[in-house]
Every structure is written in C-alpha cells, then in structure tokens.
Design a protein around this motif. Structure first.
Motif, mmCIF file in Angstrom:
data_model
loop_
_atom_site.group_PDB
_atom_site.id
_atom_site.type_symbol
_atom_site.label_atom_id
_atom_site.label_comp_id
_atom_site.label_asym_id
_atom_site.label_seq_id
_atom_site.Cartn_x
_atom_site.Cartn_y
_atom_site.Cartn_z
ATOM 1 N N MET A 1 26.664 12.142 71.454
ATOM 2 C CA MET A 1 26.327 12.952 70.311
ATOM 3 C C MET A 1 26.928 14.333 70.496
ATOM 4 N N ARG A 2 27.484 14.856 69.416
ATOM 5 C CA ARG A 2 28.115 16.179 69.477
ATOM 6 C C ARG A 2 27.902 16.909 68.159
ATOM 7 N N LEU A 3 27.465 18.166 68.255
ATOM 8 C CA LEU A 3 27.374 19.034 67.090
ATOM 9 C C LEU A 3 28.688 19.783 66.993
ATOM 10 N N ARG A 4 29.320 19.740 65.817
ATOM 11 C CA ARG A 4 30.591 20.443 65.642
ATOM 12 C C ARG A 4 30.725 20.912 64.205
ATOM 13 N N GLN A 5 31.685 21.824 64.008
ATOM 14 C CA GLN A 5 31.961 22.306 62.659
ATOM 15 C C GLN A 5 32.567 21.179 61.828
ATOM 16 N N ALA A 6 32.117 21.063 60.601
ATOM 17 C CA ALA A 6 32.627 20.044 59.680
ATOM 18 C C ALA A 6 33.993 20.457 59.140
ATOM 19 N N THR A 7 34.809 19.466 58.847
ATOM 20 C CA THR A 7 36.114 19.684 58.223
ATOM 21 C C THR A 7 36.252 18.727 57.038
ATOM 22 N N ARG A 8 37.311 18.916 56.287
ATOM 23 C CA ARG A 8 37.535 18.000 55.161
ATOM 24 C C ARG A 8 37.773 16.570 55.624
ATOM 25 N N ASP A 9 38.148 16.386 56.883
ATOM 26 C CA ASP A 9 38.285 15.025 57.416
ATOM 27 C C ASP A 9 36.948 14.289 57.472
ATOM 28 N N ASP A 10 35.852 15.018 57.367
ATOM 29 C CA ASP A 10 34.514 14.424 57.387
ATOM 30 C C ASP A 10 34.023 14.033 55.998
ATOM 31 N N THR A 11 34.834 14.232 54.982
ATOM 32 C CA THR A 11 34.402 14.017 53.600
ATOM 33 C C THR A 11 33.753 12.658 53.379
ATOM 34 N N ALA A 12 34.397 11.583 53.783
ATOM 35 C CA ALA A 12 33.855 10.238 53.532
ATOM 36 C C ALA A 12 32.500 10.054 54.207
ATOM 37 N N LEU B 1 32.982 24.113 52.417
ATOM 38 C CA LEU B 1 33.330 24.013 53.843
ATOM 39 C C LEU B 1 34.368 25.049 54.263
ATOM 40 N N GLU B 2 35.293 25.382 53.361
ATOM 41 C CA GLU B 2 36.455 26.179 53.752
ATOM 42 C C GLU B 2 36.522 27.578 53.136
ATOM 43 N N ASP B 3 35.951 27.760 51.962
ATOM 44 C CA ASP B 3 36.101 29.030 51.254
ATOM 45 C C ASP B 3 34.800 29.833 51.191
ATOM 46 N N PHE B 4 33.701 29.168 50.899
ATOM 47 C CA PHE B 4 32.439 29.860 50.643
ATOM 48 C C PHE B 4 31.540 29.962 51.860
ATOM 49 N N GLY B 5 31.727 29.068 52.808
ATOM 50 C CA GLY B 5 30.806 29.042 53.937
ATOM 51 C C GLY B 5 31.311 28.192 55.067
ATOM 52 N N ARG B 6 30.394 27.434 55.622
ATOM 53 C CA ARG B 6 30.722 26.595 56.777
ATOM 54 C C ARG B 6 29.769 25.415 56.789
ATOM 55 N N GLY B 7 30.248 24.333 57.372
ATOM 56 C CA GLY B 7 29.419 23.147 57.532
ATOM 57 C C GLY B 7 29.468 22.653 58.968
ATOM 58 N N TRP B 8 28.475 21.854 59.312
ATOM 59 C CA TRP B 8 28.379 21.255 60.644
ATOM 60 C C TRP B 8 28.006 19.802 60.485
ATOM 61 N N VAL B 9 28.418 18.992 61.445
ATOM 62 C CA VAL B 9 28.017 17.589 61.502
ATOM 63 C C VAL B 9 27.524 17.282 62.901
ATOM 64 N N VAL B 10 26.616 16.320 62.964
ATOM 65 C CA VAL B 10 26.257 15.727 64.244
ATOM 66 C C VAL B 10 27.035 14.421 64.286
ATOM 67 N N GLU B 11 27.986 14.390 65.206
ATOM 68 C CA GLU B 11 28.894 13.251 65.327
ATOM 69 C C GLU B 11 28.353 12.289 66.378
ATOM 70 N N LEU B 12 28.151 11.041 65.971
ATOM 71 C CA LEU B 12 27.672 10.021 66.893
ATOM 72 C C LEU B 12 28.825 9.269 67.534
ATOM 73 N N GLU B 13 29.854 9.049 66.758
ATOM 74 C CA GLU B 13 31.052 8.361 67.251
ATOM 75 C C GLU B 13 32.257 9.229 66.902
ATOM 76 N N PRO B 14 33.113 9.522 67.879
ATOM 77 C CA PRO B 14 34.260 10.410 67.632
ATOM 78 C C PRO B 14 35.400 9.714 66.893
ATOM 79 N N ALA B 15 36.391 10.524 66.494
ATOM 80 C CA ALA B 15 37.609 10.009 65.852
ATOM 81 C C ALA B 15 38.249 9.002 66.808
ATOM 82 N N PRO B 16 38.971 8.052 66.333
ATOM 83 C CA PRO B 16 39.531 7.951 64.985
ATOM 84 C C PRO B 16 38.575 7.355 63.950
ATOM 85 N N ASN B 17 37.415 6.839 64.354
ATOM 86 C CA ASN B 17 36.452 6.279 63.405
ATOM 87 C C ASN B 17 35.125 7.019 63.516
ATOM 88 N N PRO B 18 35.111 8.290 63.106
ATOM 89 C CA PRO B 18 33.897 9.084 63.302
ATOM 90 C C PRO B 18 32.727 8.555 62.479
#
Length: 151
Positions: A1-12, A40-57
C-alpha cells in the motif's frame, strides 16, 4: 500500500471507485475527465492510496482538495475496503496540504445521514447549522485551530 499524489493516469481508477460508492452517488456524465484533470492539475491536488502499482494500478480510494478556496472536492474509498484506515490517511494528507496552502478554514458537502457524514464528524468537521448546497448535501467546515491529525 502506498499513498501518493494522483495524476491523470489514475483517471480510470478514480472513476471506478467513484461510481462504486453506494452513498453520495454521482450521476454518470455530470462530471467529466476535463473537470477531474483541472482539479488535479490546475485548481488543487489529489491523492490516491495505491494497492497495486503500475502497470496495472489499483487504488483503494482517492481525495481531491481545491487550493483556491480550501474546498474538499472529492474523497471516496472503494466500498469493500471501508474501515481499513484508507479514508483517514487520505483525509489527513489532503487537509494537511490545504492548511499548508494558507487556508484557515476548509469546507465540504456530504449526504446527510451517510457514513461520510459520520466520518467527517469524527475527524473534527462541524456542520454549518442545517445549511445544504444545491445538491442537498449538508455543509461542513473544519478550522485549522480545531484540527488534530489522526495519530
């Protein structure tokens, strides 16, 4: 498990979690990718708790705060994963960041009587009387001087 900043790659994954919730439901199409990415990119920031890392987060949940006004734009945890501390982890990271942006007061709206309302009350949020927003969500605030991060 990892807490990280969200990106547009997390959209789905963000949409997967968002549409899985049984309270505070969102009508599909009311908010699109462009609005999500702007938060996520202009107005503020987002975070996700990632259970499984890329390439299949796979994420357990996400939180997004608006730096312009200290508004909690979204915070959701995948329903089968409720009660495991992911929401509090996301909450405290987002709140800490928003207060670091210079806000002394944060606000949000949530469905009256929901698990989310109980969660926010336990985290120190206070209702603004019986005030609701245009969607019927009860309005809450959290003041810097009243916030204690979870241990």
């Amino acid at each position: 498990m990892r807490l990280r900043q969200a990106t547009r790659d997390d959209t789905a994954e963000i949409w997967r979690v968002r549409y899985a919730v049984t309270e505070n439901r969102l009508t599909p199409g009311r908010i699109g990718d462009a609005e999500l990415h702007a938060h996520l990119e202009d107005f503020g920031r987002g975070w996700v708790v990632e259970l499984e890392p890329a390439p299949n987060p796979r994420i357990a949940g996400f939180a997004i705060g608006d730096a312009r006004d200290g508004h909690i734009w979204a915070m959701f945890v995948d329903p089968p994963l409720h009660g495991q501390g992911y929401g509090r982890l996301l909450h405290d990271e987002m709140v800490r960041w928003l207060f670091a942006q210079g806000h002394r007061r944060l606000d949000l709206g949530t469905e009256p009587g929901s698990r989310a309302e109980a969660f926010y009350r336990r985290a120190g949020w206070r209702p603004l009387g019986n005030a609701t927003d245009a969607h019927g969500d009860r309005l809450f605030e959290l003041r810097l001087e009243d916030w204690t991060p979870h241990a």
